[in-house]
Design a protein around this motif. Structure first.
Motif, PDB file in Angstrom:
ATOM      1  N   ARG A  10      -9.717  15.452 -19.249  1.00  0.00           N
ATOM      2  CA  ARG A  10     -10.748  16.033 -18.385  1.00  0.00           C
ATOM      3  C   ARG A  10     -12.048  15.257 -18.506  1.00  0.00           C
ATOM      4  O   ARG A  10     -12.771  15.085 -17.525  1.00  0.00           O
ATOM      5  CB  ARG A  10     -10.997  17.492 -18.762  1.00  0.00           C
ATOM      6  CG  ARG A  10      -9.900  18.467 -18.369  1.00  0.00           C
ATOM      7  CD  ARG A  10     -10.326  19.889 -18.695  1.00  0.00           C
ATOM      8  NE  ARG A  10     -11.483  20.290 -17.900  1.00  0.00           N
ATOM      9  CZ  ARG A  10     -12.371  21.204 -18.282  1.00  0.00           C
ATOM     10  NH1 ARG A  10     -12.258  21.769 -19.474  1.00  0.00           N
ATOM     11  NH2 ARG A  10     -13.372  21.538 -17.492  1.00  0.00           N
ATOM     12  N   HIS A  11     -12.360  14.795 -19.708  1.00  0.00           N
ATOM     13  CA  HIS A  11     -13.627  14.096 -19.917  1.00  0.00           C
ATOM     14  C   HIS A  11     -13.609  12.675 -19.341  1.00  0.00           C
ATOM     15  O   HIS A  11     -14.562  12.258 -18.684  1.00  0.00           O
ATOM     16  CB  HIS A  11     -13.952  14.044 -21.407  1.00  0.00           C
ATOM     17  CG  HIS A  11     -15.205  13.289 -21.716  1.00  0.00           C
ATOM     18  ND1 HIS A  11     -16.447  13.704 -21.291  1.00  0.00           N
ATOM     19  CD2 HIS A  11     -15.405  12.122 -22.382  1.00  0.00           C
ATOM     20  CE1 HIS A  11     -17.367  12.831 -21.683  1.00  0.00           C
ATOM     21  NE2 HIS A  11     -16.766  11.865 -22.345  1.00  0.00           N
ATOM     22  N   ILE A  12     -12.524  11.923 -19.578  1.00  0.00           N
ATOM     23  CA  ILE A  12     -12.505  10.520 -19.142  1.00  0.00           C
ATOM     24  C   ILE A  12     -11.904  10.359 -17.750  1.00  0.00           C
ATOM     25  O   ILE A  12     -12.027   9.287 -17.147  1.00  0.00           O
ATOM     26  CB  ILE A  12     -11.737   9.641 -20.150  1.00  0.00           C
ATOM     27  CG1 ILE A  12     -10.246   9.986 -20.173  1.00  0.00           C
ATOM     28  CG2 ILE A  12     -12.331   9.770 -21.546  1.00  0.00           C
ATOM     29  CD1 ILE A  12      -9.421   9.057 -21.063  1.00  0.00           C
ATOM     30  N   GLY A  13     -11.252  11.387 -17.230  1.00  0.00           N
ATOM     31  CA  GLY A  13     -10.702  11.319 -15.871  1.00  0.00           C
ATOM     32  C   GLY A  13      -9.551  10.349 -15.724  1.00  0.00           C
ATOM     33  O   GLY A  13      -9.386   9.731 -14.667  1.00  0.00           O
ATOM     34  N   LEU A  14      -8.719  10.221 -16.755  1.00  0.00           N
ATOM     35  CA  LEU A  14      -7.661   9.213 -16.726  1.00  0.00           C
ATOM     36  C   LEU A  14      -6.616   9.510 -15.661  1.00  0.00           C
ATOM     37  O   LEU A  14      -6.305   8.655 -14.815  1.00  0.00           O
ATOM     38  CB  LEU A  14      -7.002   9.124 -18.110  1.00  0.00           C
ATOM     39  CG  LEU A  14      -5.883   8.095 -18.247  1.00  0.00           C
ATOM     40  CD1 LEU A  14      -6.430   6.688 -18.081  1.00  0.00           C
ATOM     41  CD2 LEU A  14      -5.185   8.242 -19.600  1.00  0.00           C
ATOM     42  N   THR A  15      -6.038  10.700 -15.681  1.00  0.00           N
ATOM     43  CA  THR A  15      -4.981  10.995 -14.708  1.00  0.00           C
ATOM     44  C   THR A  15      -5.546  11.134 -13.295  1.00  0.00           C
ATOM     45  O   THR A  15      -4.859  10.813 -12.323  1.00  0.00           O
ATOM     46  CB  THR A  15      -4.208  12.270 -15.098  1.00  0.00           C
ATOM     47  OG1 THR A  15      -5.126  13.377 -15.219  1.00  0.00           O
ATOM     48  CG2 THR A  15      -3.491  12.084 -16.424  1.00  0.00           C
ATOM     49  N   LEU A  45      -3.075   0.250 -11.151  1.00  0.00           N
ATOM     50  CA  LEU A  45      -3.142   0.884 -12.469  1.00  0.00           C
ATOM     51  C   LEU A  45      -3.777  -0.044 -13.501  1.00  0.00           C
ATOM     52  O   LEU A  45      -4.402   0.417 -14.451  1.00  0.00           O
ATOM     53  CB  LEU A  45      -1.738   1.308 -12.914  1.00  0.00           C
ATOM     54  CG  LEU A  45      -1.148   2.484 -12.140  1.00  0.00           C
ATOM     55  CD1 LEU A  45       0.252   2.818 -12.649  1.00  0.00           C
ATOM     56  CD2 LEU A  45      -2.044   3.718 -12.257  1.00  0.00           C
ATOM     57  N   HIS A  46      -3.624  -1.351 -13.336  1.00  0.00           N
ATOM     58  CA  HIS A  46      -4.351  -2.273 -14.206  1.00  0.00           C
ATOM     59  C   HIS A  46      -5.861  -2.157 -13.981  1.00  0.00           C
ATOM     60  O   HIS A  46      -6.651  -2.262 -14.928  1.00  0.00           O
ATOM     61  CB  HIS A  46      -3.886  -3.712 -13.973  1.00  0.00           C
ATOM     62  CG  HIS A  46      -2.704  -4.093 -14.796  1.00  0.00           C
ATOM     63  ND1 HIS A  46      -1.442  -4.219 -14.274  1.00  0.00           N
ATOM     64  CD2 HIS A  46      -2.583  -4.361 -16.127  1.00  0.00           C
ATOM     65  CE1 HIS A  46      -0.592  -4.556 -15.239  1.00  0.00           C
ATOM     66  NE2 HIS A  46      -1.274  -4.654 -16.364  1.00  0.00           N
ATOM     67  N   GLU A  47      -6.264  -1.913 -12.741  1.00  0.00           N
ATOM     68  CA  GLU A  47      -7.687  -1.683 -12.475  1.00  0.00           C
ATOM     69  C   GLU A  47      -8.164  -0.408 -13.179  1.00  0.00           C
ATOM     70  O   GLU A  47      -9.286  -0.345 -13.692  1.00  0.00           O
ATOM     71  CB  GLU A  47      -7.910  -1.584 -10.973  1.00  0.00           C
ATOM     72  CG  GLU A  47      -9.276  -1.086 -10.559  1.00  0.00           C
ATOM     73  CD  GLU A  47     -10.412  -1.998 -10.996  1.00  0.00           C
ATOM     74  OE1 GLU A  47     -11.546  -1.495 -11.172  1.00  0.00           O
ATOM     75  OE2 GLU A  47     -10.172  -3.211 -11.173  1.00  0.00           O
ATOM     76  N   VAL A  48      -7.303   0.604 -13.254  1.00  0.00           N
ATOM     77  CA  VAL A  48      -7.657   1.835 -13.973  1.00  0.00           C
ATOM     78  C   VAL A  48      -7.855   1.542 -15.463  1.00  0.00           C
ATOM     79  O   VAL A  48      -8.807   2.039 -16.084  1.00  0.00           O
ATOM     80  CB  VAL A  48      -6.566   2.907 -13.765  1.00  0.00           C
ATOM     81  CG1 VAL A  48      -6.812   4.117 -14.664  1.00  0.00           C
ATOM     82  CG2 VAL A  48      -6.521   3.350 -12.313  1.00  0.00           C
TER      83      VAL A  48
END
Length: 406
Positions: free
Chosen positions: A9-14, A95-98
């Motif tokens: 939730r904090h880093i917004g990964l998904t 996804l590499h950009e993520v």
């Protein structure tokens, strides 16, 4: 799993991963959102569920549903399998950009210097996977993924066929990464570090043109041995006289036949009971050769530990799809799970006994612990054991993450 949810939730990964991937499904028939499916896969990898078959049971687990953000049955194994099998090369790029964006966002300010470690490893194959080939060094049919790390952070994991030179695509990947990071940090100094398998003219020339430092291993050959043979003879005499192992770090200029000019080579010479043991690195960095070899180049081996953590602890070798691009997506899902665990360590476990623990240790000691889950229409309660050895650490980690917010 609740700790993973708070970090996410904090880093917004998904959320970032779902935004980067197109969803070709009919919106009117979607029951499971893309972000929820990615969260289900990534949380499952972090908690030790490597197979899609595991989700046949996990989809009905109240805690998994709570972590993903749903109160309904989650996606089934066939649904998740379809997510893998519709993968494309464009999705791998996105996804590499993520991964790069997550790395940039993890810094409060621009770092003065970053060291990028390049290394390759194997992903064993046990079927008829696309582009699979036999590799003599690993004595198996495998893929040969290329990894780039900066400290503990993974910046790239490019899946490749093993029927290539181990340094193939390394210069292109480093070029893209440095350009991306320089857009965020134009004044940061970059150093590329790798073993002798990546000592290729194209990579060296690009680093020199682009103001990027490098310290890369140099494979031994007859000319290099001839350049240090007199010093090794003197060290042999000194060892025979004193019986103490001899060690020397020095430098000289050297040019391979394919090079356009001479470059600085640092050599580490040793002579002991087993004879001579020379090592060579080529670099464009200034400074004391002892510091460059011992303090910079020798730290390269830490990247191998990070590869083991990503492949063994987070199942980055599960390349069981027939299609090559589907296996690349699986590798990237493991990379996202690795990133989530790294950020959990940074945000919640600083100055604790798990501050430097591997993903497997964190999973066994902090995530995979017994709990009772009670759910009604208003809330979900998770009851943990009052005598758990890491009770205080869990509470501290949860409080730290709750203070961060989304």
């Amino acid at each position: 799993m609740l700790l993973l949810r708070q970090v996410d939730r904090h880093i917004g990964l998904t959320r970032a991963a779902a935004a980067a991937l197109p969803d070709p499904r009919d919106p009117e028939r979607i029951r499971h959102g893309l972000r929820e499916m990615l969260a289900q896969r990534i949380y499952g990898l972090c908690c030790g569920y490597e197979d899609l078959n595991d989700h046949q049971a996990l989809r009905g687990d109240a805690l998994m549903q709570t972590a993903v953000g749903s109160d309904q049955t989650l996606a089934s194994a066939p649904t998740l399998s379809r997510l893998d099998n519709r993968a494309t090369r464009a999705q791998a790029w996105a996804l590499h950009e993520v991964l790069a964006a997550q790395f940039i966002a993890s810094h409060d300010r621009a770092p003065e210097e970053l060291v990028l470690d390049i290394d390759a490893s194997d992903v064993p194959l046990h079927g008829q996977q696309e582009l699979g080939a036999f590799h003599a060094y690993y004595d198996a049919h495998c893929y040969l993924p290329l990894y780039v790390f900066c400290g503990r952070a993974m910046l790239a994991c490019v899946l490749r066929s093993s029927k290539i030179d181990g340094a193939r695509h390394a210069a292109a990947v480093i070029k893209l990464l440095v350009r991306r990071l320089r857009r965020a940090w134009p004044h940061t100094k970059f150093i590329v570090r790798a073993d002798s398998g990546f000592c290729r003219r194209r990579l060296l020339q690009w680093c020199e043109r682009s103001d990027v430092g490098y310290a890369i291993g140099l494979a031994r050959n007859a000319r290099l041995h001839a350049a240090v043979e007199y010093v090794e003879a003197a060290m042999a005499d000194e060892y025979a006289a004193s019986g103490a192992k001899q060690r020397l770090i020095d430098e000289f200029a050297y040019a391979a036949k394919s090079w356009s000019r001479e470059r600085r080579v640092i050599t580490r010479l040793e002579y002991g009971a087993q004879g001579t043991n020379p090592r060579f690195i080529v670099t464009n960095l200034e400074g004391d050769p002892v510091q460059l070899y011992d303090r910079l180049y020798c730290q390269r081996g830490e990247a191998e530990n990070r590869i083991k953590e990503a492949q063994l602890d987070l199942f980055g070798t599960r390349a069981s799809c027939p299609r090559f691009v589907a296996n690349q997506l699986r590798l990237l899902l493991a990379a996202l799970a690795y990133t989530l665990m790294v950020r959990l360590r940074q945000l919640a476990l600083q100055a604790s006994e798990l501050e430097r623990a591997t993903a497997a240790s964190i999973r066994c000691r902090l995530l995979k612990i017994g709990a009772a889950t009670l759910r009604n229409t208003r809330r979900v309660r998770v009851l943990l054991a009052s005598h758990h050895p890491l009770r205080e650490l869990f509470a501290s980690a949860a409080a730290r993450l709750a203070a961060l917010g989304p």
